[in-house]
Design an enzyme around this catalytic site. Sequence first.
Site, PDB file in Angstrom:
ATOM      1  N   GLU A  84       0.987  -1.088   0.081  1.00  0.00           N
ATOM      2  CA  GLU A  84      -0.132  -0.145  -0.237  1.00  0.00           C
ATOM      3  C   GLU A  84       0.865   1.035   0.193  1.00  0.00           C
ATOM      4  O   GLU A  84       1.833   1.408   0.876  1.00  0.00           O
ATOM      5  CB  GLU A  84      -0.896   0.205   1.273  1.00  0.00           C
ATOM      6  CG  GLU A  84      -1.929  -1.102   1.205  1.00  0.00           C
ATOM      7  CD  GLU A  84      -2.901  -1.236   2.645  1.00  0.00           C
ATOM      8  OE1 GLU A  84      -3.435   0.084   2.634  1.00  0.00           O
ATOM      9  OE2 GLU A  84      -2.877  -2.028   3.578  1.00  0.00           O
ATOM     10  N   ARG A 309       5.579 -13.625   9.502  1.00  0.00           N
ATOM     11  CA  ARG A 309       6.165 -12.418   9.328  1.00  0.00           C
ATOM     12  C   ARG A 309       7.541 -12.321  10.075  1.00  0.00           C
ATOM     13  O   ARG A 309       8.036 -13.080  10.925  1.00  0.00           O
ATOM     14  CB  ARG A 309       5.291 -11.353  10.133  1.00  0.00           C
ATOM     15  CG  ARG A 309       3.980 -11.138   9.399  1.00  0.00           C
ATOM     16  CD  ARG A 309       3.252 -10.108  10.167  1.00  0.00           C
ATOM     17  NE  ARG A 309       3.769  -8.937  10.256  1.00  0.00           N
ATOM     18  CZ  ARG A 309       3.226  -7.946  11.313  1.00  0.00           C
ATOM     19  NH1 ARG A 309       2.299  -8.385  12.209  1.00  0.00           N
ATOM     20  NH2 ARG A 309       3.721  -6.888  11.451  1.00  0.00           N
ATOM     21  N   LYS A 319       3.641   2.975  11.435  1.00  0.00           N
ATOM     22  CA  LYS A 319       3.863   4.394  10.741  1.00  0.00           C
ATOM     23  C   LYS A 319       3.452   5.754  11.560  1.00  0.00           C
ATOM     24  O   LYS A 319       4.238   6.487  11.629  1.00  0.00           O
ATOM     25  CB  LYS A 319       3.011   4.307   9.651  1.00  0.00           C
ATOM     26  CG  LYS A 319       3.791   3.566   8.362  1.00  0.00           C
ATOM     27  CD  LYS A 319       2.807   3.388   6.960  1.00  0.00           C
ATOM     28  CE  LYS A 319       1.559   2.812   7.136  1.00  0.00           C
ATOM     29  NZ  LYS A 319       1.587   1.233   6.918  1.00  0.00           N
TER      30      LYS A 319
END
Length: 626
Positions: A84, A309, A319
Site C-alpha cells: 500500500e 512475518r 507508521k
Amino acid sequence: MEAEKVLPERPKGAEKADKTLKPKKQPKAPKPAKEPKPPPVKKGKTPNVPAAPLDPNSMFKEGFLKSVYNENPAEKIITRFPPEPNGYLHIGHSKAIAINFGFARYHGGVCYLRFDDTNPEAEEEVYFTSIQETIEWLGFKPVGITYSSDNFQKLYDLAEDLIKRDGAYVCHCTDTEVKLQRGGETHGPRYTCPHRNRPTEESLEEFRAMQAGKYKPKEAFLRMKQNIEDGNPQMWDLSAYRVLDKPHHRTGTKWKIYPTYDFTHCLCDSFENISHSLCTTEFQLSRVSYEWLCDAVEVYKPMQREYGRLRVTGTILSKRKIAKLVDGGIVRGWDDPRLFTLVALRRRGIPPGAILSFVNELGVSTALTNIQIVRFEQSVRRYLEQTVPRLMLVLDPITVIIDDLPDDYVEEIELPFGKDPAIGSHAVPFTKTVYIDRSDFREVDSDDYFRLAPGKSVGLMKVPFPIKATRFEKDESTGSITTVHATYERPTDDTPFKKPKTYIQWVASSAAHSSPVRAEVRAFNPLFKSEDPDAAEGGFLRDVNPASEEIYPNAVIETGFHEIRSRAPWPEEEGEKNVRGEDAGVESVRFQGLRVAYFAMDKDSVEGKVVLNRIVSLKEDSGKGA
C-alpha cells in the site's frame, strides 16, 4: 489513451510427478584399509578463516518455499509484491520483497510490483517513488509496475456481476450494527443484516447510486453475501465497496466508491495471472474468502499461501508511531539511521546484500520470526567483514609530536585495503606529527595497560618502529590532554628492535598530502532502552534512549579514504551493481575503521567536511587488552 498492458500467459498446473520406485538395496562395499594416523598436531590459535557463505538461494531450495513450489510447480511462475503506498517500507517488508521477487527469479519466472492504491485518503506520491527505489536498491526489477486502480472499471463490473448472481448486497448498517451482527465484543450469536435479502435489482440500483454520489461515507456500502454461520470471520459478509469523498491520485474524481482489500486483492491477482500469491500469516484466514470470491465470479483462481512475518524487537515499525518520533524532533526524519525503515537502514550504510543475506539466514516458515537488533547486526557485521575495505580512522584525536624527527620528515607507508590482495593497497604519509585516539593514551600507566603512556612504547600500524611517550601537555581549564610528545625508537647497534605489545591506528598531519581527512562521525546506539518499547510504562516515547546518538565532531581519516570513495560502491552487489559516482549513492562508500567500527558516508556530507555513520561496531573480543 494508454496502451493496453500485455500480461504473461496464465500458468498451467503441472501434473503431479509419479512416485519414484524404491531402489533395491545394494550390497555393502568392503571397508577400506585403515591408514596410519598422522602425528598429533600441536594446538595453536584457530586460523582466521571466514565461514563459508550461506547459499543465497537456500530459502527457496528447502523448507516452506520448496513445498509451496512442489504444491503448484507451474510452467510459468508469476508472483507480485503488492504494498500500500501509504508509508515507507520497513525491515519486515524486506522479507516479503525477498520472497516474492526471489521466488520468481529462482524458478525462472517474473514478479510484478503492484501498488494497492485503493485508499486515496492515505496515499502520497513520495511513497510510490520510495517503494520503487527501495526494491531496485535491493537488486530486483519488476516485470511491470501495476496499480490496483488500473482495474477500477473491471472491479466495478465484477461487483455488478456479483450482485446479479445474488452474491452481494448494499447495506446501510452502522459500524456498531455490523459488529453486533458478527457477535459483538461478547462473541454472542451472529445474525444476518436486514438488507441481505433485498431484491437483486434493488441492490444493483443502490450500488449505482453509491457511485453516482447519492451517499456520504458510511451511509452505504456493498457487502459480499458469504456465510455468517461459518466459523471463519473472513466469511461474515465482508465489505466489498465503500464510499470515499476523496479524489484519487491517478483517476481524479471519477470514482466516488472504492473497492476494499478483500475484494481487490484476489481479483487483481487473477487479472495478472499470478501463480503463487505469497503473503503473511495474518491473511491465512482470508484464503477462504479469497478463493470464495474468485469462484463466485468465475475467474481464474491463483494459489494463496502464507508465511510468518519478520519482526525486529527493540524498535517500532508502526507508521503512526514513527510519525510521532519525526514530528517531535526525536529523529531527523523517516530515514534517520536509528530507525528500521528500509530508507533509514540504507542511509545508515547497511548494504542491500546484507539485508537479503539476513532474510536468507533466517529461512522461511509459517512461524512469526522475532529477532533482536543484536542478531540483525551480527549478520550485517559478518557480511561487511568479507566485503568492505579497511582504513585507519581516529574518532577523538589528540596530537602526538615525535620530537626526534625533522619537521619536514615524510615516510610513505604502504597499507593494504584488506586481507584480500585483490582489493589493492595504498600509501599514506608518516610525519613528525600524527593523531591517535584519546583512548589510546593514559597519563598514569598500569601493568594491564598496553597502549601509550609516559615512558611506554606502542606500535603505530605498519610503521617500521614504535614510538615512546616522553611527556604531555594539558589544557588547564578543562584538564584534557592536548599534546603528547614522543620519540621514534629506531634500533641502534646497542639497542636491538623490540616488537611492541600493541599496535594502534593513527593518521598523519601532512598538508602536502591533504592529510588528515576531517570528518564528523555519528555513532548510533539503540533508539529505545527496552526490547518492547510499546510495553514501557507511559508509552514508547518514555522508552527513548537519550544516548542513542554520539557525535564525534573532530574525527580524522587517513588519505586512503579518497580512493575508497572513488571506487565505491563497496560491495558492488545487488542494486548497487554496475553503478558509479552519484548513481551509487554516498551510503555505498563503506569501510572498516580499524579497531573502531564499520562506517558509511552520510548524505549530510559537504565539500570539505565528511559525515560518517557508524553502521555496526566491530565484533566484541573479550580477550583484547585494555
